[in-house]
Design an enzyme around this catalytic site. Structure first.
Site, PDB file in Angstrom:
ATOM      1  N   ASN A  29      -2.580   2.250   5.310  1.00 12.42           N
ATOM      2  CA  ASN A  29      -1.563   1.248   5.002  1.00 12.42           C
ATOM      3  C   ASN A  29      -1.296   0.518   6.317  1.00 12.42           C
ATOM      4  O   ASN A  29      -1.048   1.157   7.328  1.00 12.42           O
ATOM      5  CB  ASN A  29      -0.311   2.000   4.515  1.00 12.42           C
ATOM      6  N   GLY A  30      -1.370  -0.820   6.338  1.00  8.72           N
ATOM      7  CA  GLY A  30      -1.094  -1.556   7.573  1.00  8.72           C
ATOM      8  C   GLY A  30      -2.251  -2.463   7.944  1.00  8.72           C
ATOM      9  O   GLY A  30      -3.157  -2.701   7.134  1.00  8.72           O
ATOM     10  N   GLU A  35      17.370 -19.637  -2.867  1.00 11.99           N
ATOM     11  CA  GLU A  35      17.039 -18.406  -3.602  1.00 11.99           C
ATOM     12  C   GLU A  35      16.568 -18.740  -5.022  1.00 11.99           C
ATOM     13  O   GLU A  35      15.619 -18.131  -5.525  1.00 11.99           O
ATOM     14  CB  GLU A  35      18.272 -17.479  -3.603  1.00 11.99           C
ATOM     15  N   TRP A  81      -2.797  -3.009  -1.321  1.00  8.93           N
ATOM     16  CA  TRP A  81      -2.399  -4.410  -1.446  1.00  8.93           C
ATOM     17  C   TRP A  81      -3.263  -5.144  -0.430  1.00  8.93           C
ATOM     18  O   TRP A  81      -3.126  -4.950   0.773  1.00  8.93           O
ATOM     19  CB  TRP A  81      -0.911  -4.555  -1.130  1.00  8.93           C
ATOM     20  N   LYS A  83       6.467  -5.159  -3.609  1.00  5.80           N
ATOM     21  CA  LYS A  83       7.907  -4.897  -3.548  1.00  5.80           C
ATOM     22  C   LYS A  83       8.345  -4.540  -2.137  1.00  5.80           C
ATOM     23  O   LYS A  83       9.387  -4.952  -1.674  1.00  5.80           O
ATOM     24  CB  LYS A  83       8.248  -3.753  -4.513  1.00  5.80           C
ATOM     25  N   GLU A 105       8.125 -17.551  -7.336  1.00  2.62           N
ATOM     26  CA  GLU A 105       7.427 -16.269  -7.237  1.00  2.62           C
ATOM     27  C   GLU A 105       7.088 -15.651  -8.587  1.00  2.62           C
ATOM     28  O   GLU A 105       6.093 -14.950  -8.699  1.00  2.62           O
ATOM     29  CB  GLU A 105       8.171 -15.272  -6.340  1.00  2.62           C
ATOM     30  N   LYS A 108      12.942 -17.697  -6.502  1.00  8.19           N
ATOM     31  CA  LYS A 108      12.778 -16.915  -7.731  1.00  8.19           C
ATOM     32  C   LYS A 108      11.825 -17.617  -8.688  1.00  8.19           C
ATOM     33  O   LYS A 108      10.932 -17.010  -9.253  1.00  8.19           O
ATOM     34  CB  LYS A 108      14.125 -16.716  -8.466  1.00  8.19           C
ATOM     35  N   HIS A 110      16.595 -38.264   2.906  1.00  7.86           N
ATOM     36  CA  HIS A 110      15.814 -38.262   4.144  1.00  7.86           C
ATOM     37  C   HIS A 110      14.351 -37.896   3.891  1.00  7.86           C
ATOM     38  O   HIS A 110      13.634 -37.566   4.829  1.00  7.86           O
ATOM     39  CB  HIS A 110      16.442 -37.313   5.160  1.00  7.86           C
ATOM     40  N   CYS A 135       0.801  -1.230   0.000  1.00 12.70           N
ATOM     41  CA  CYS A 135       0.000   0.000   0.000  1.00 12.70           C
ATOM     42  C   CYS A 135       0.835   1.282   0.000  1.00 12.70           C
ATOM     43  O   CYS A 135       1.849   1.367   0.678  1.00 12.70           O
ATOM     44  CB  CYS A 135      -0.887   0.053   1.237  1.00 12.70           C
ATOM     45  N   ARG A 164       5.854  -0.626  -5.385  1.00 16.80           N
ATOM     46  CA  ARG A 164       5.683  -1.347  -4.125  1.00 16.80           C
ATOM     47  C   ARG A 164       4.723  -2.527  -4.271  1.00 16.80           C
ATOM     48  O   ARG A 164       4.679  -3.391  -3.407  1.00 16.80           O
ATOM     49  CB  ARG A 164       5.127  -0.392  -3.051  1.00 16.80           C
TER      50      ARG A 164
HETATM   51  C1  F6R Z   1      11.896 -12.015  -3.270  1.00 17.02           C
HETATM   52  C2  F6R Z   1      11.897 -10.770  -2.536  1.00 17.02           C
HETATM   53  C3  F6R Z   1      11.420 -10.802  -1.131  1.00 17.02           C
HETATM   54  C4  F6R Z   1      12.175  -9.759  -0.283  1.00 17.02           C
HETATM   55  C5  F6R Z   1      11.567  -9.696   1.123  1.00 17.02           C
HETATM   56  C6  F6R Z   1      12.322  -8.746   2.015  1.00 17.02           C
HETATM   57  O1  F6R Z   1      12.393 -11.845  -4.572  1.00 17.02           O
HETATM   58  O2  F6R Z   1      12.235  -9.738  -3.053  1.00 17.02           O
HETATM   59  O3  F6R Z   1      11.516 -12.073  -0.575  1.00 17.02           O
HETATM   60  O4  F6R Z   1      13.514 -10.126  -0.219  1.00 17.02           O
HETATM   61  O5  F6R Z   1      10.229  -9.291   1.026  1.00 17.02           O
HETATM   62  O6  F6R Z   1      12.343  -7.471   1.468  1.00 17.02           O
HETATM   63  P1  F6R Z   1      13.455  -6.421   1.881  1.00 17.02           P
HETATM   64  O7  F6R Z   1      14.763  -6.940   1.381  1.00 17.02           O
HETATM   65  O8  F6R Z   1      13.046  -5.135   1.221  1.00 17.02           O
HETATM   66  O9  F6R Z   1      13.425  -6.330   3.374  1.00 17.02           O
END
Ligand code: F6R
Length: 608
Positions: free
Chosen positions: A99-100, A481, A74, A603, A488, A485, A504, A2, A27
């Site tokens: 927001n929140g 990671e 969001w 984001k 997501e 990726k 296991h 948001c 965001r």
């Molecule tokens: C995945 C991704 C998220 C962020 C997480 C933390 O690609 O970007 O998993 O890493 O939401 O965000 P930050 O780094 O902004 O605290």
């Protein structure tokens, strides 16, 4: 996640509000809206499409006003529908953006229902609207101050009222909000970049602050109700935040950001010939000498950077390191160690869980804190004693790429710095590490040249619904990671395991239909990894291996190999993650997903 913009002016402010929303789009959001104050009460336009569509709607409707609030939502409470989009009204006299998350919204809703308020949305925000409305006695600033006393949870809000056509009131606790000072007009926003250009200066509100912005100026009250002043800072020009970033020859921001990694890394490596604590802050030489362990707090990709750093910190600096998922740490009973250095890792520096975990650690008496962060003006950087700024530049794609690899650079520098301070890194090793770091951008260019081979694999992956990722040691977090990726952005279910764990349990999943991506550097665990690969082949699993040049792993039936250009020792994770980013990216492209804005994700995760 948001975003809020609000303004009081003498000109039609709707274009400024819409432009603010556009700048906050990165965001992540699933609906948006704008309201202005008119003599008949607030009027609004809302949309479940993009901000561009909202813009078209307001233009077509000649929707104008001098005082207004706007929002990208969001969804948390209630589906992303027009009816749940903000601004939310109370009795057609008050409008609010929020927001929140309000944790006590159910009890407040019952209390307000008993007073005759009707609820027409599924949002928790509507309780704040009615609550402020119920407390309003001609002074919106006073009503908001009284209302926030009753709220539990995290919020940043912007509120307007029909009876005060030149006033916007804002408040924050747990979610960011700034006030912006312009010429004869004033603003609130989630982030300075939303109002840069219109506002000349900004102040960051502190926890519990409530602000009132009018044409004449700004008043801020702290949690106790005292009128206070907050430091006024210059607002960076929008261009300095990254501006409207040009895609150049790339199809998506994610692809652009993957290819920007050589530059981002070279910008992040300090121009120094020595790893000194001063790189983290003036007082660091003294404080770093006294610390006896590290506690890393982070979420998502940043958490995986922390997991990688644990290997470096323990092997290079020989310092005990714990890594915790911030959202877990903040709620569990832990044993605080005042001699620990608490390291938070965050691209945005606004992640609610990481901020809360940091404050929790501080409340437990751990005063030595360091943020590894990409946003110099973020709440996290402001809250910590020490900082290491990654210079990744603005990251727009929701999936983190260049932020991750630059975090790794910062954390490696921390490990070597502490190793030197603790007598485990000699001058020769220091020079070798520096050389390795300096060569990284060139080495990364070599890895990026693998893109055509990865595109060929992505055609195969796009047809799958599941994938396994294997790594060992330092490369296990890289496998995690890679799986994150892929899931997501391509929506393929992917899981990562340290390769030794296969037998296991997860080996039961392996059939011919299961692609198994293997990160295979030429390190001490290579022979073990090769045995794990045989376990997969014996069950018909298809191996897709990113193998270092000198591993002697070759393509054969069921084993597909892409050879990495060079072996990179301790810094190898920074190279090995890149083909996994590209694999996820191209697989998502083949599947036709919204790569830069994957469904349900934001984001900047500013809610719990
Ligand atoms: C995945 C991704 C998220 C962020 C997480 C933390 O690609 O970007 O998993 O890493 O939401 O965000 P930050 O780094 O902004 O605290």
């Amino acid at each position: 996640m948001c975003g809020i913009v609000g303004a009081v002016a003498l000109r039609n402010i709707v274009p400024v509000l819409i432009e603010g929303l556009r700048r906050l789009e990165y965001r992540g959001y699933d609906s948006c809206g704008v309201a202005v104050v008119t003599a008949d009460g607030p009027q609004r336009v809302r949309s479940v499409a993009r901000v561009a569509e909202l813009d078209e709607q307001v233009r077509e409707a000649h929707f104008e006003g001098v005082t207004g609030i706007a929002h990208t939502r969001w969804a948390t409470h209630g589906a992303p529908t027009v009816n749940n989009a903000h601004p939310i009204f109370s009795r057609d006299t008050l409008a609010i953006v929020h927001n929140g998350i309000i944790e006590n919204y159910e009890s407040l809703r019952e209390m307000l229902r008993a007073k005759g308020y009707e609820f027409v949305s599924q949002t928790d925000t509507e309780v704040i609207a009615h609550l402020i409305h119920s407390l309003y006695q001609g002074d919106l600033f006073a009503a908001v101050r009284a209302a926030v006393q009753q709220l539990a949870g995290a919020y940043a809000i912007g509120v307007v009222h029909k009876n005060q056509p030149h006033t916007v009131v804002g408040a924050r606790a747990g979610s960011p909000l700034v006030v912006g000072y312009g010429k004869g007009e004033n603003f609130i926003a989630s982030d300075g970049l939303a109002i840069a250009g219109s506002a000349e200066h900004i102040s960051y509100l502190e926890e519990g602050d409530v602000c009132e912005i009018t044409l004449e100026g700004v008043r801020i009250a702290d949690r106790a109700g005292n009128i206070v002043t907050r430091e006024v800072r210059d607002v960076q020009a929008y261009g300095a935040y990254g501006g409207a970033v040009d895609l150049g020859p790339y199809r998506h921001y994610m692809q652009k950001e993957i290819f920007e990694q050589p530059r981002a890394i070279s910008d992040t490596i300090p121009a120094t010939d020595a790893f000194t604590p001063e790189l983290f802050g003036d007082n660091a030489p003294e404080v770093f000498k006294g610390i006896d362990s590290i506690l890393i707090l982070a979420c998502g990709t940043s958490y995986y950077a922390g997991l990688t750093a644990k290997y470096w910190l323990e092997s290079v600096a020989k310092i005990r390191t714990d890594v915790e998922i911030a959202s877990e740490y903040r709620y569990r009973e832990s044993v605080p160690n005042p001699r620990a250095l608490v390291v938070t890792i965050s691209q945005s520096g606004e992640t609610a869980d990481t901020l809360a975990a940091l404050k929790h650690a501080q409340s437990l008496g751990m005063e030595h804190t360091l943020a590894v962060c990409n946003v110099a003006t973020s709440a996290m950087v402001r809250l910590t004693e020490f900082k290491f700024l990654t210079h990744a530049g603005r990251e727009i794609g929701v999936a983190s790429t260049k932020a991750f690899t630059t975090q790794l650079v910062g954390l490696f520098i921390l490990a070597v710095t502490l190793g030197k301070l603790r007598g485990h890194v000699n001058a020769e090793q220091e020079a070798t590490y520096l050389k390795l770091l300096r060569h990284l951008p060139a080495a990364l260019n070599g890895v990026l040249a693998l893109e055509p081979q990865i595109i060929a694999w992505s055609e195969e992956f796009a047809r799958k619904e599941n994938a396994l990722f294997l790594g060992r040691g330092l490369h296990y977090p890289i496998a995690l990671e890679g799986a994150l990726k892929l899931k997501e952005i391509s929506y393929i279910h992917a899981e990562a395991y340290p390769a030794g764990e296969l037998k296991h349990g997860p080996l039961a999943l392996v059939t011919e239909a299961m692609p198994v991506v293997t990160v295979a550097p030429n390190d001490a665990l290579l022979e073990k990894l090769k045995s794990n690969m045989q376990e997969v082949r014996a069950r018909g699993g298809q191996l897709y291996v990113f193998a270092d040049a000198d591993t002697h792993i070759t393509s054969e039936d069921g084993i597909h190999v892409i050879r990495m250009p060079e072996h990179y020792g301790l810094l190898s994770p920074i190279l090995h993650v890149v083909p996994l980013q590209l694999l996820a990216y191209h697989t998502a492209c083949v599947r036709g997903t919204d790569v830069d804005k994957p469904r349900n994700l934001a984001k900047s995760v500013t809610v719990e």
